[in-house]
Write a protein that holds these residues in place. Structure first.
Motif, PDB file in Angstrom:
ATOM      1  N   GLY A  48      12.279   4.052  -0.270  1.00 16.64           N
ATOM      2  CA  GLY A  48      12.110   3.011  -1.282  1.00 16.64           C
ATOM      3  C   GLY A  48      11.981   3.543  -2.689  1.00 16.64           C
ATOM      4  N   GLY A  49      10.863   4.148  -2.970  1.00 19.92           N
ATOM      5  CA  GLY A  49      10.585   4.546  -4.341  1.00 19.92           C
ATOM      6  C   GLY A  49      10.080   3.344  -5.109  1.00 19.92           C
ATOM      7  N   ILE A  50       9.832   3.563  -6.374  1.00 20.54           N
ATOM      8  CA  ILE A  50       9.212   2.503  -7.171  1.00 20.54           C
ATOM      9  C   ILE A  50      10.187   1.346  -7.439  1.00 20.54           C
ATOM     10  CG2 ILE A  50       9.701   3.410  -9.498  1.00 20.54           C
ATOM     11  CD1 ILE A  50       6.315   2.017  -8.307  1.00 20.54           C
ATOM     12  N   VAL A  51      11.489   1.655  -7.468  1.00 21.69           N
ATOM     13  CA  VAL A  51      12.457   0.618  -7.837  1.00 21.69           C
ATOM     14  C   VAL A  51      12.468  -0.535  -6.827  1.00 21.69           C
ATOM     15  CG1 VAL A  51      14.878   0.120  -8.294  1.00 21.69           C
ATOM     16  CG2 VAL A  51      13.884   2.253  -9.087  1.00 21.69           C
ATOM     17  N   THR A  52      12.419  -0.207  -5.539  1.00 19.51           N
ATOM     18  CA  THR A  52      12.426  -1.293  -4.551  1.00 19.51           C
ATOM     19  C   THR A  52      11.126  -2.101  -4.619  1.00 19.51           C
ATOM     20  OG1 THR A  52      11.684   0.268  -2.878  1.00 19.51           O
ATOM     21  CG2 THR A  52      14.037  -0.209  -2.946  1.00 19.51           C
ATOM     22  N   LYS A  53      10.060  -1.467  -5.082  1.00 17.70           N
ATOM     23  CA  LYS A  53       8.801  -2.210  -5.253  1.00 17.70           C
ATOM     24  C   LYS A  53       8.936  -3.184  -6.422  1.00 17.70           C
ATOM     25  CE  LYS A  53       6.176   1.452  -3.089  1.00 17.70           C
ATOM     26  NZ  LYS A  53       7.419   1.984  -2.493  1.00 17.70           N
ATOM     27  N   LEU A  54       9.582  -2.718  -7.477  1.00 22.86           N
ATOM     28  CA  LEU A  54       9.793  -3.602  -8.637  1.00 22.86           C
ATOM     29  C   LEU A  54      10.739  -4.741  -8.283  1.00 22.86           C
ATOM     30  CD1 LEU A  54      10.067  -1.002 -11.561  1.00 22.86           C
ATOM     31  CD2 LEU A  54       8.078  -2.346 -10.839  1.00 22.86           C
TER      32      LEU A  54
ATOM     33  N   PRO B 211      12.659   7.922  -4.114  1.00 20.53           N
ATOM     34  CA  PRO B 211      11.760   8.099  -2.976  1.00 20.53           C
ATOM     35  C   PRO B 211      11.083   9.457  -3.046  1.00 20.53           C
ATOM     36  CG  PRO B 211      14.045   8.216  -2.277  1.00 20.53           C
ATOM     37  CD  PRO B 211      14.057   7.820  -3.713  1.00 20.53           C
ATOM     38  N   ASN B 212       9.827   9.464  -2.712  1.00 23.36           N
ATOM     39  CA  ASN B 212       9.011  10.633  -2.987  1.00 23.36           C
ATOM     40  C   ASN B 212       8.804  11.560  -1.788  1.00 23.36           C
ATOM     41  OD1 ASN B 212       7.643  11.955  -4.992  1.00 23.36           O
ATOM     42  ND2 ASN B 212       5.661  11.182  -4.306  1.00 23.36           N
ATOM     43  N   ASN B 213       9.231  11.122  -0.634  1.00 23.19           N
ATOM     44  CA  ASN B 213       9.132  12.050   0.494  1.00 23.19           C
ATOM     45  C   ASN B 213      10.295  11.831   1.450  1.00 23.19           C
ATOM     46  OD1 ASN B 213       8.588   9.968   2.306  1.00 23.19           O
ATOM     47  ND2 ASN B 213       6.782  10.952   3.136  1.00 23.19           N
TER      48      ASN B 213
ATOM     49  N   LEU C 254       0.869  -1.179   0.000  1.00 19.59           N
ATOM     50  CA  LEU C 254       0.000   0.000   0.000  1.00 19.59           C
ATOM     51  C   LEU C 254       0.903   1.226   0.000  1.00 19.59           C
ATOM     52  CD1 LEU C 254      -2.694  -1.145   2.580  1.00 19.59           C
ATOM     53  CD2 LEU C 254      -2.799  -1.216   0.069  1.00 19.59           C
ATOM     54  N   SER C 255       0.816   1.983  -1.072  1.00 19.99           N
ATOM     55  CA  SER C 255       1.786   3.048  -1.307  1.00 19.99           C
ATOM     56  C   SER C 255       1.114   4.403  -1.449  1.00 19.99           C
ATOM     57  CB  SER C 255       2.543   2.708  -2.599  1.00 19.99           C
ATOM     58  OG  SER C 255       3.409   3.740  -2.963  1.00 19.99           O
ATOM     59  N   ASP C 256       1.948   5.429  -1.646  1.00 19.74           N
ATOM     60  CA  ASP C 256       1.405   6.754  -1.967  1.00 19.74           C
ATOM     61  C   ASP C 256       1.007   6.826  -3.440  1.00 19.74           C
ATOM     62  OD1 ASP C 256       3.910   6.764  -3.110  1.00 19.74           O
ATOM     63  OD2 ASP C 256       4.437   8.770  -2.441  1.00 19.74           O
ATOM     64  N   ILE C 257       1.384   5.788  -4.190  1.00 18.54           N
ATOM     65  CA  ILE C 257       0.983   5.727  -5.596  1.00 18.54           C
ATOM     66  C   ILE C 257       0.002   4.558  -5.738  1.00 18.54           C
ATOM     67  CG2 ILE C 257       2.865   4.204  -6.430  1.00 18.54           C
ATOM     68  CD1 ILE C 257       1.770   7.392  -8.204  1.00 18.54           C
ATOM     69  N   ASP C 258      -0.988   4.699  -6.623  1.00 20.22           N
ATOM     70  CA  ASP C 258      -2.074   3.710  -6.654  1.00 20.22           C
ATOM     71  C   ASP C 258      -1.817   2.538  -7.590  1.00 20.22           C
ATOM     72  OD1 ASP C 258      -2.295   5.089  -9.007  1.00 20.22           O
ATOM     73  OD2 ASP C 258      -4.453   5.394  -8.891  1.00 20.22           O
ATOM     74  N   ALA C 259      -0.676   2.567  -8.318  1.00 21.88           N
ATOM     75  CA  ALA C 259      -0.369   1.477  -9.261  1.00 21.88           C
ATOM     76  C   ALA C 259       1.015   1.712  -9.828  1.00 21.88           C
ATOM     77  CB  ALA C 259      -1.395   1.457 -10.403  1.00 21.88           C
ATOM     78  N   PHE C 260       1.471   0.766 -10.638  1.00 15.70           N
ATOM     79  CA  PHE C 260       2.698   0.938 -11.397  1.00 15.70           C
ATOM     80  C   PHE C 260       2.306   1.463 -12.771  1.00 15.70           C
ATOM     81  CE2 PHE C 260       6.006  -1.290 -14.133  1.00 15.70           C
ATOM     82  CZ  PHE C 260       6.973  -0.313 -13.918  1.00 15.70           C
ATOM     83  N   TYR C 261       2.979   2.532 -13.197  1.00 18.21           N
ATOM     84  CA  TYR C 261       2.657   3.171 -14.474  1.00 18.21           C
ATOM     85  C   TYR C 261       3.796   2.971 -15.470  1.00 18.21           C
ATOM     86  CZ  TYR C 261      -1.328   5.467 -12.261  1.00 18.21           C
ATOM     87  OH  TYR C 261      -2.525   5.710 -11.645  1.00 18.21           O
ATOM     88  N   ASP C 262       3.513   3.266 -16.737  1.00 17.75           N
ATOM     89  CA  ASP C 262       4.563   3.117 -17.756  1.00 17.75           C
ATOM     90  C   ASP C 262       5.639   4.191 -17.614  1.00 17.75           C
ATOM     91  OD1 ASP C 262       2.971   5.163 -18.628  1.00 17.75           O
ATOM     92  OD2 ASP C 262       2.753   4.422 -20.684  1.00 17.75           O
ATOM     93  N   LYS C 263       5.360   5.261 -16.848  1.00 19.42           N
ATOM     94  CA  LYS C 263       6.363   6.252 -16.443  1.00 19.42           C
ATOM     95  C   LYS C 263       5.866   6.923 -15.170  1.00 19.42           C
ATOM     96  CE  LYS C 263       4.544   8.752 -20.375  1.00 19.42           C
ATOM     97  NZ  LYS C 263       4.773   9.294 -21.672  1.00 19.42           N
ATOM     98  N   ASP C 264       6.743   7.692 -14.512  1.00 18.05           N
ATOM     99  CA  ASP C 264       6.371   8.295 -13.220  1.00 18.05           C
ATOM    100  C   ASP C 264       5.170   9.229 -13.381  1.00 18.05           C
ATOM    101  OD1 ASP C 264       6.141   9.561 -10.809  1.00 18.05           O
ATOM    102  OD2 ASP C 264       8.282  10.009 -10.589  1.00 18.05           O
ATOM    103  N   PRO C 265       4.023   8.849 -12.807  1.00 21.28           N
ATOM    104  CA  PRO C 265       2.807   9.658 -12.999  1.00 21.28           C
ATOM    105  C   PRO C 265       2.878  11.025 -12.311  1.00 21.28           C
ATOM    106  CG  PRO C 265       2.409   7.870 -11.457  1.00 21.28           C
ATOM    107  CD  PRO C 265       3.787   7.656 -11.990  1.00 21.28           C
ATOM    108  N   ASN C 266       3.803  11.161 -11.349  1.00 22.47           N
ATOM    109  CA  ASN C 266       3.935  12.476 -10.706  1.00 22.47           C
ATOM    110  C   ASN C 266       4.678  13.467 -11.598  1.00 22.47           C
ATOM    111  OD1 ASN C 266       2.506  11.961  -8.361  1.00 22.47           O
ATOM    112  ND2 ASN C 266       4.257  10.972  -7.398  1.00 22.47           N
ATOM    113  N   LYS C 267       5.358  12.930 -12.605  1.00 24.66           N
ATOM    114  CA  LYS C 267       6.076  13.819 -13.527  1.00 24.66           C
ATOM    115  C   LYS C 267       5.407  13.872 -14.896  1.00 24.66           C
ATOM    116  CE  LYS C 267      10.619  13.190 -11.442  1.00 24.66           C
ATOM    117  NZ  LYS C 267      11.397  11.943 -11.384  1.00 24.66           N
TER     118      LYS C 267
END
Ligand code: ADP
Length: 255
Positions: A208-214, A201-203, A164-177
């Motif tokens: 972690g950031g998305i890489v550790t999730k992958l 890491p976003n905060n 459970l993350s601050d992002i709701d899914a994995f996207y084809d690129k960083d959705p915050n950018k």
């Protein structure tokens, strides 16, 4: 739904809000776990947030390792107290399990820890796992709970890891950018390039950031286990998936 034993990992970003513990989000998470238990799931929770919870009590400079460890020591107890109060509302008991990375280097340690966790689950208790930040030394530190939770899911034999993350899914690129980023609903393979990408890491508390999730998803898929990445702010997607079998948000990583 075929899952029985699941691990849910919640990040510090989700559990913290404006420097304090996000009580309403914590309550929503506890309510979801109560709901899952009513639906025959066994749930292990991996919870970050100790350092941030400690920081709400005493403002030590988090850039210094010893301060971070001290904050974890203060915050861990505080965090557990809050979890206990919230689980009690649903007549549930939770317990604290602190692990260091080296537990997973020893078959003997893994097997003892697994027995203890299974005993807790058998007795209806929700084990709440965190890294033992106060005693971990550099090379033993997982650095983030994404990888710890993947190890927990694999070595303690869970069917699924939910992040459970601050992002709701994995996207084809960083959705915050990139506003045009597209959600990937199901991922069967993670490329080497994705695994090697630099940490994002976003905060200030997230390491972690998305890489550790992958990396976690890759490790679990290699071991024929599933991972689901979903929002920790709005739990409806994970609830729909686990309770109703409807996949209308979040990313399922499955080989
Ligand atoms: P948490 O603290 O919730 O575990 P992090 O903030 O460490 O999560 O990591 C999630 C962040 O990773 C997102 O907020 C997002 O900005 C970033 N990110 C980078 N690339 C992607 C991507 N392809 N898909 C989703 N998120 C991404």
């Amino acid at each position: 739904m075929k899952y029985k034993k699941i691990v849910i990992k919640v990040g510090s970003h989700v559990l913290t809000q404006k420097g304090s513990v996000a009580k309403i989000r914590m309550l929503a998470l506890v309510q979801l776990i109560a709901h899952l238990k009513n639906n025959q799931y066994q749930v292990i929770l991996v919870s970050s947030g100790a350092v941030s919870a400690g920081y709400t009590k005493i403002k030590l400079d988090r850039n210094i390792l010893a301060n971070k460890q001290a904050l974890a020591s203060i915050g861990q107890a505080y965090l557990m107290k809050m979890y206990q109060e919230k689980f009690a509302i649903f007549d549930l008991m939770c317990s604290q399990v602190l692990l260091s990375a080296d537990v997973f280097d020893s078959q003997k340690h893994i097997s003892h820890a697994k027995d203890a966790i299974d005993t807790l689950l058998k007795n209806g208790v929700i084990p709440i796992i965190n890294e033992n930040d106060t005693v971990s030394v550099d090379e033993l530190v997982f650095g983030d709970n994404d990888r710890l939770s993947a190890h927990v899911a694999h070595y303690f034999d869970a069917d699924l890891l939910v992040i459970l993350s601050d992002i709701d899914a994995f996207y084809d690129k960083d959705p915050n950018k990139h506003p045009d980023a597209k959600r990937r609903a199901i991922v069967n393979h993670i490329t080497q390039e994705e695994l090697d990408a630099k940490h994002t890491p976003n905060n200030e508390f997230a390491t972690g950031g998305i890489v550790t999730k992958l990396q976690s998803a890759h490790f679990l898929m290699e071991n024929n286990r599933d991972m689901f990445l979903a929002s920790g702010f709005d739990l409806s997607n994970i609830k729909n998936y686990l309770i109703d079998g409807v996949h209308n948000g979040g990313t399922l990583f499955r080989k």
